[in-house]
Design a protein around this motif. Sequence first.
Motif, mmCIF file in Angstrom:
data_model
loop_
_atom_site.group_PDB
_atom_site.id
_atom_site.type_symbol
_atom_site.label_atom_id
_atom_site.label_comp_id
_atom_site.label_asym_id
_atom_site.label_seq_id
_atom_site.Cartn_x
_atom_site.Cartn_y
_atom_site.Cartn_z
ATOM 1 N N GLU A 228 33.000 -18.505 25.191
ATOM 2 C CA GLU A 228 31.934 -18.617 26.186
ATOM 3 C C GLU A 228 32.427 -18.335 27.602
ATOM 4 O O GLU A 228 31.617 -18.091 28.503
ATOM 5 N N ASN A 229 33.742 -18.387 27.807
ATOM 6 C CA ASN A 229 34.281 -18.141 29.142
ATOM 7 C C ASN A 229 34.455 -16.658 29.445
ATOM 8 O O ASN A 229 34.727 -16.293 30.598
ATOM 9 N N GLN A 230 34.312 -15.829 28.438
ATOM 10 C CA GLN A 230 34.517 -14.395 28.639
ATOM 11 C C GLN A 230 33.489 -13.830 29.620
ATOM 12 O O GLN A 230 32.294 -14.014 29.466
ATOM 13 N N GLY A 231 33.985 -13.179 30.643
ATOM 14 C CA GLY A 231 33.122 -12.547 31.639
ATOM 15 C C GLY A 231 32.639 -13.472 32.736
ATOM 16 O O GLY A 231 31.901 -13.032 33.630
ATOM 17 N N LEU A 232 33.025 -14.740 32.708
ATOM 18 C CA LEU A 232 32.588 -15.685 33.738
ATOM 19 C C LEU A 232 33.600 -15.788 34.867
ATOM 20 O O LEU A 232 34.792 -15.560 34.681
ATOM 21 N N GLU A 233 33.105 -16.135 36.050
ATOM 22 C CA GLU A 233 33.994 -16.409 37.172
ATOM 23 C C GLU A 233 34.693 -17.746 36.923
ATOM 24 O O GLU A 233 34.194 -18.598 36.187
ATOM 25 N N GLN A 234 35.832 -17.954 37.548
ATOM 26 C CA GLN A 234 36.642 -19.141 37.320
ATOM 27 C C GLN A 234 35.847 -20.432 37.517
ATOM 28 O O GLN A 234 35.938 -21.368 36.725
ATOM 29 N N GLU A 235 35.020 -20.467 38.567
ATOM 30 C CA GLU A 235 34.283 -21.703 38.866
ATOM 31 C C GLU A 235 33.179 -21.994 37.858
ATOM 32 O O GLU A 235 32.653 -23.107 37.800
ATOM 33 N N ASP A 236 32.802 -20.999 37.059
ATOM 34 C CA ASP A 236 31.743 -21.187 36.073
ATOM 35 C C ASP A 236 32.286 -21.493 34.676
ATOM 36 O O ASP A 236 31.505 -21.775 33.759
ATOM 37 N N MET A 237 33.600 -21.442 34.499
ATOM 38 C CA MET A 237 34.193 -21.642 33.180
ATOM 39 C C MET A 237 34.261 -23.125 32.804
ATOM 40 O O MET A 237 34.388 -23.989 33.667
ATOM 41 N N GLU A 238 34.149 -23.381 31.513
ATOM 42 C CA GLU A 238 34.372 -24.723 30.975
ATOM 43 C C GLU A 238 35.829 -24.794 30.523
ATOM 44 O O GLU A 238 36.255 -24.036 29.652
ATOM 45 N N CYS A 239 36.596 -25.684 31.140
ATOM 46 C CA CYS A 239 38.015 -25.797 30.807
ATOM 47 C C CYS A 239 38.246 -26.915 29.800
ATOM 48 O O CYS A 239 37.407 -27.784 29.596
ATOM 49 N N PHE A 240 39.401 -26.895 29.170
ATOM 50 C CA PHE A 240 39.793 -27.984 28.294
ATOM 51 C C PHE A 240 40.093 -29.224 29.136
ATOM 52 O O PHE A 240 40.464 -29.129 30.304
ATOM 53 N N LYS B 109 36.610 -29.593 24.691
ATOM 54 C CA LYS B 109 35.943 -28.540 25.462
ATOM 55 C C LYS B 109 34.444 -28.625 25.198
ATOM 56 O O LYS B 109 34.015 -28.860 24.071
ATOM 57 N N ILE B 110 33.662 -28.453 26.256
ATOM 58 C CA ILE B 110 32.207 -28.454 26.138
ATOM 59 C C ILE B 110 31.718 -27.024 25.989
ATOM 60 O O ILE B 110 32.137 -26.129 26.718
ATOM 61 N N GLU B 111 30.831 -26.800 25.036
ATOM 62 C CA GLU B 111 30.184 -25.492 24.885
ATOM 63 C C GLU B 111 28.677 -25.676 25.014
ATOM 64 O O GLU B 111 28.149 -26.764 24.734
ATOM 65 N N HIS B 112 27.998 -24.607 25.414
ATOM 66 C CA HIS B 112 26.561 -24.709 25.675
ATOM 67 C C HIS B 112 25.717 -23.756 24.838
ATOM 68 O O HIS B 112 24.497 -23.701 25.003
ATOM 69 N N GLN B 113 26.344 -23.011 23.948
ATOM 70 C CA GLN B 113 25.603 -22.082 23.103
ATOM 71 C C GLN B 113 25.925 -22.349 21.646
ATOM 72 O O GLN B 113 27.027 -22.766 21.304
ATOM 73 N N ARG B 114 24.948 -22.089 20.790
ATOM 74 C CA ARG B 114 25.161 -22.161 19.350
ATOM 75 C C ARG B 114 24.447 -20.983 18.718
ATOM 76 O O ARG B 114 23.397 -20.546 19.211
ATOM 77 N N GLY C 44 16.929 -23.172 23.575
ATOM 78 C CA GLY C 44 16.958 -24.542 24.059
ATOM 79 C C GLY C 44 18.360 -25.013 24.379
ATOM 80 O O GLY C 44 19.333 -24.262 24.278
ATOM 81 N N SER C 45 18.468 -26.274 24.769
ATOM 82 C CA SER C 45 19.770 -26.845 25.110
ATOM 83 C C SER C 45 20.594 -27.033 23.845
ATOM 84 O O SER C 45 20.166 -27.677 22.895
ATOM 85 N N GLN C 46 21.783 -26.454 23.821
ATOM 86 C CA GLN C 46 22.643 -26.504 22.640
ATOM 87 C C GLN C 46 24.035 -27.048 22.970
ATOM 88 O O GLN C 46 24.995 -26.779 22.255
ATOM 89 N N SER C 47 24.163 -27.790 24.038
ATOM 90 C CA SER C 47 25.471 -28.292 24.457
ATOM 91 C C SER C 47 26.094 -29.170 23.373
ATOM 92 O O SER C 47 25.420 -29.988 22.754
ATOM 93 N N HIS C 48 27.387 -28.974 23.151
ATOM 94 C CA HIS C 48 28.100 -29.745 22.144
ATOM 95 C C HIS C 48 29.575 -29.818 22.511
ATOM 96 O O HIS C 48 30.021 -29.169 23.458
ATOM 97 N N ILE C 49 30.326 -30.603 21.756
ATOM 98 C CA ILE C 49 31.726 -30.867 22.089
ATOM 99 C C ILE C 49 32.630 -30.414 20.950
ATOM 100 O O ILE C 49 32.352 -30.684 19.777
ATOM 101 N N HIS C 50 33.705 -29.723 21.297
ATOM 102 C CA HIS C 50 34.760 -29.401 20.343
ATOM 103 C C HIS C 50 36.017 -30.154 20.765
ATOM 104 O O HIS C 50 36.406 -30.112 21.933
#
Length: 343
Positions: free
Chosen positions: A28-40, A127-132, A201-207
């Motif tokens: 999900e971080n591919q193509g995003l600016e650093q400030e928009d990335m979800e980090c571990f 890590k938090i992800e927002h897509q499924r 819809g909202s698909q946020s989840h945790i890995h």
Amino acid sequence: MYITITSQKMGGNYSKSATDFVGYLEKENQGLEQEDMECFFNQFGDEISAEEVIKEIDGNTAKLENMEPRFYSITVSPSKYELGKLQDNSEDLKKYSRELMKDYVTSFNREINGNPVTIDDIKYYAKIEHQRTFKGSDLQVRENQPFATKILQLKTDIRKIGNGTMEGNIKYKEKEITKLEREAPHQQEGKRIVQGMEKEGSQSHIHIIVSRKDASNKFSLSPGSKYKASNVELNGKEVKRGFDRDSFFEKAEKTFDKTFGYHRNFAETYQARKDFIKNPKIYFAALMKLPTNEKALAFKLMGKTGLPMMPSIPVTQGQLAMKLFKGLRRGVEVAIKSSSIGI
């Protein structure tokens, strides 16, 4: 709340490195600016790099055999109702992850140096992800499959007609495809749901990646243990062993409810879903005793989460037919597996 705990495999073998799994979680971080990335992150730090996660997990595998998992994956998927209680999905789920891992360690029937396992004894990264995306095992994809098969055959026929190896009317077959696309039972934004399509819809989840070895790299902590709690003699000493998954899943729900003020309906509880499979009479008896508004919400939730809806249910427990139980139980086993609930 859907939670799974799995050992990571590549084919039939356990992964020797966390590299591929960490790479997958970086998608999900591919193509995003650093400030928009979800980090571990872990219990004590934020903005942890993928490289550090790989180094720490891969370097914490002392004395593990080739047929033993190096790490486990915990996936936590709140429902849309649970997500609706959050103010900021990323920050709130990060907070919840840290509380959840406290529940995780207390579910071990183990001791390290004579003391119960604590949060300081484990090594994990989350890590938090927002897509499924829809998987092949999802109910919507499986029930759309007969239509997908017919559409694929029609497209094959069109190609053959186009290159002269088959006779037929291309426009007619294109109309058949359009009809099948429209008639498929599961649609999203006017399109037939297929494997790989992003869910709306909202698909946020945790890995969560958690090392098999403790933070000192000396003791093995396996949430995949088939033992809930028992003692065994090892090298002349009595050693505790086991991990109580039931306890972990139930604690996870209570921690979420307490943290975010969530009122959990009967149908949303881990115990209810487990009873549905193992003790259907107990499940339906409890369902019928709910207050009217709670019962109505339970039915609504059953439909929304993919659990099979019951036909007209007799009021008394004695009238509940075992044939109905068995049919619904088979259906819910598939629904739960496709939703990744950990049982």
